[in-house]
Design a protein around this motif. Structure first.
Motif, short mmCIF file in Angstrom:
data_model
loop_
_atom_site.label_atom_id
_atom_site.label_comp_id
_atom_site.label_asym_id
_atom_site.label_seq_id
_atom_site.Cartn_x
_atom_site.Cartn_y
_atom_site.Cartn_z
N CYS A 3 68.60 92.56 22.53
CA CYS A 3 68.18 93.26 21.31
C CYS A 3 68.59 94.73 21.36
CB CYS A 3 66.68 93.14 21.12
SG CYS A 3 66.19 91.50 20.57
N HIS A 29 73.92 87.16 17.12
CA HIS A 29 72.59 87.60 17.53
C HIS A 29 71.65 87.70 16.32
CE1 HIS A 29 69.54 89.61 20.02
NE2 HIS A 29 69.31 90.35 18.92
N CYS A 33 67.89 86.20 15.69
CA CYS A 33 66.83 87.16 16.01
C CYS A 33 66.31 87.81 14.74
CB CYS A 33 67.36 88.22 16.98
SG CYS A 33 66.14 89.49 17.34
N CYS A 36 65.87 91.76 14.76
CA CYS A 36 67.09 92.56 14.60
C CYS A 36 67.66 92.39 13.20
CB CYS A 36 68.14 92.17 15.65
SG CYS A 36 67.72 92.78 17.30
ZN LIG Z 1 67.34 91.04 18.60
#
Ligand SMILES: [Zn+2]
Lengths: 304, 190
Positions: A3, A29, A33, A36
């Motif tokens: 992250c 990612h 996630c 994020c």
């Molecule tokens: Zn992340």
């Protein structure tokens, strides 16, 4: 990708500085996630807000810069003729202290240096008492030939004078009041308002604050006036102006502040004003604020 | 005439060529100065001083970097000087004494883009004030990098060139500046 790495990449993404592969890795990612991915939205929003915060040169500034640069470059080229009459006539402004020179017919000018910031003179006669200097700005206002071949010139001259004093000094307050209504200089008006805003206990200052709030074209000045009126929001005269501003001001920041001040007064009429506002308000933030204020006043929206 | 030809003509003393050269760069220069210094009088001063220096030193321009980089080195140096001076200077000539001692003159407030654009009108004064507050709290270099990136759209590489540093150093500086902005404006973010 962690992250932490993703957060760094997100910034580079918003700068358009990621390579194709780096962007791919980041996208992978973000797909997995949510936190994020939410940060990406925030970064996009931040970009938008910053774009809106850009200061724009005021109209006319670029033209003034170009014109004055051309004059200076002409000076560089002809150092011996620095103060040529042609330039004097072209610019109307003159740059040298006390200079006398015939221009064709008999024409006498007293001149000074350009660049003074001045407050309107009318209400200031007799103020200060510091030594009056040479004129700092001269401007030809009027020219007319007479039969004998001579020319009559009327100059308008501004002098700079400095004086210092505390805020309770009558002269300082008068100067600030004049500056606070100088139509030519919004920056000066804001600065003066900033100094005056804690002096609302003085009647003339309170009137100036009310006038500025009602009529100044610059929202920065109106916001300062609002700050200054905070302690007086219970007074009927102030409440009346606040209500006018709330319903008519085109700046949502000013309207929001006006709501905050009005509800301090706890008067029943405020609920009615807020409901009137809700009928016409199209800014969602101001709407929410007034709905919340109404709820706090325990008046249900639309049924007061 | 391409830019190189324009520069050569200006170096040879062609006034029109110099004026055309100025006009192809002066709007972004004025905007940069305006955003950095947030005062039209200061931006005016930077404009005059920067282009006078260009005029006086054009002969020494040898085409070993782009003209843009060369010009921006002049402009950013002037702005950095100005920002640093501004930070240490506590009093201005027309200072007003108050009960708490001399008051700083506030930076004059630039007029923001005209009311024609509804989106701009909706930007609350609160948010705008906040942005300016954070900009003022940045170091002169952070602020410079931040403004060149956000309001001039320059790439990190070009920013590094102008400031005489590496792309990596410009990036770190920009990170710090953006972080400051990001956390200060947190309450306005979704
Ligand atoms: Zn992340």
């Amino acid at each position: 990708m962690t992250c932490e790495e993703a957060r760094e990449s997100l910034m580079l993404l918003s700068y358009g500085e990621l390579t194709f592969d780096q962007e791919e890795t980041l996208e992978l990612h973000l797909a997995e996630c949510p936190s994020c991915a939410a940060e990406r939205l925030r970064m996009e929003r931040l970009e938008e807000m910053l774009a809106l915060g850009e200061a724009e040169p005021p109209p006319g500034l670029l033209a003034r810069c170009r014109r004055d640069l051309a004059v200076k470059i002409e000076d560089e080229n002809r150092p011996m003729r620095r103060f040529s009459p042609r330039r004097l006539w072209r610019d109307w402004f003159v740059y040298t202290p006390l200079w006398l020179r015939p221009v064709g017919a008999m024409l006498m000018l007293a001149i000074g240096f350009v660049g003074a910031q001045f407050v309107p003179a009318g209400s200031l006669a007799g103020l200060g008492g510091g030594a009056a200097a040479e004129p700092v700005m001269s401007r030809v206002r009027f020219v007319s030939p007479d039969e004998s071949g001579r020319v009559r010139v009327v100059m308008e001259e501004t002098r700079q004078r400095e004086f210092t004093g505390y805020m309770n000094d009558h002269r300082i307050r008068q100067a600030l009041l004049a500056a606070a209504s100088d139509p030519a200089d919004p920056g000066l008006r804001v600065e003066s308002m900033e100094l005056l805003k804690n002096q609302g206990q003085q009647d003339d200052v309170k009137q100036a604050l009310l006038n500025a709030l009602r009529a100044d074209v610059n929202s920065g000045v109106r916001l300062k006036a609002l700050e200054g009126l905070k302690p007086y929001s219970r007074e009927p005269e102030v409440r009346t102006v606040l209500a006018q501003v709330l319903l008519n001001d085109d700046n949502p920041g000013v309207r929001t502040q006006a709501i905050d001040l009005l509800i301090q007064s706890n008067e029943p009429e405020v609920a009615g004003i807020l409901q009137q506002l809700l009928e016409r308000e199209d800014n969602s933030y101001v709407r929410t604020r007034s709905q919340r204020a109404l709820a706090e006043m325990k008046a249900s929206v639309g049924t007061f | 005439m391409d830019e190189a030809a324009l520069i050569r003509a200006a170096q040879a003393g062609d006034q029109d060529a110099f004026e055309r050269l100025v006009r192809s760069y002066d709007q972004p220069v004025l905007r940069l100065a305006m955003n950095l210094l947030r005062s039209s009088e200061d931006a005016y001063d930077i404009y005059q001083e920067a282009f006078l220096r260009v005029y006086r030193n054009l002969d020494s321009f040898r085409f070993d970097c782009s003209f843009h980089t060369w010009l921006y080195r002049i402009v950013t140096n002037l702005c950095l000087d100005h920002l640093r001076k501004k930070k240490v200077r506590r009093t201005e000539p027309a200072v007003v004494e108050t009960e708490d001692g001399p008051m700083d003159r506030m930076d004059s407030v630039p007029e923001h883009r005209a009311d024609g654009d509804p989106q701009r009108r909706l930007l609350s004064a609160e948010l705008r004030g906040k942005i300016e507050e954070v900009l003022k709290a940045m170091t002169a270099r952070e602020r410079m990098v931040f403004e060149m990136r956000h309001y001039q759209g320059m790439r990190l590489r070009a920013i590094g060139d102008v400031l005489g540093t590496t792309e990596e150093a410009a990036k770190n500086c920009l990170f710090r500046a953006t972080q400051k902005m990001r956390s200060a404006l947190g309450e306005f973010l979704p």
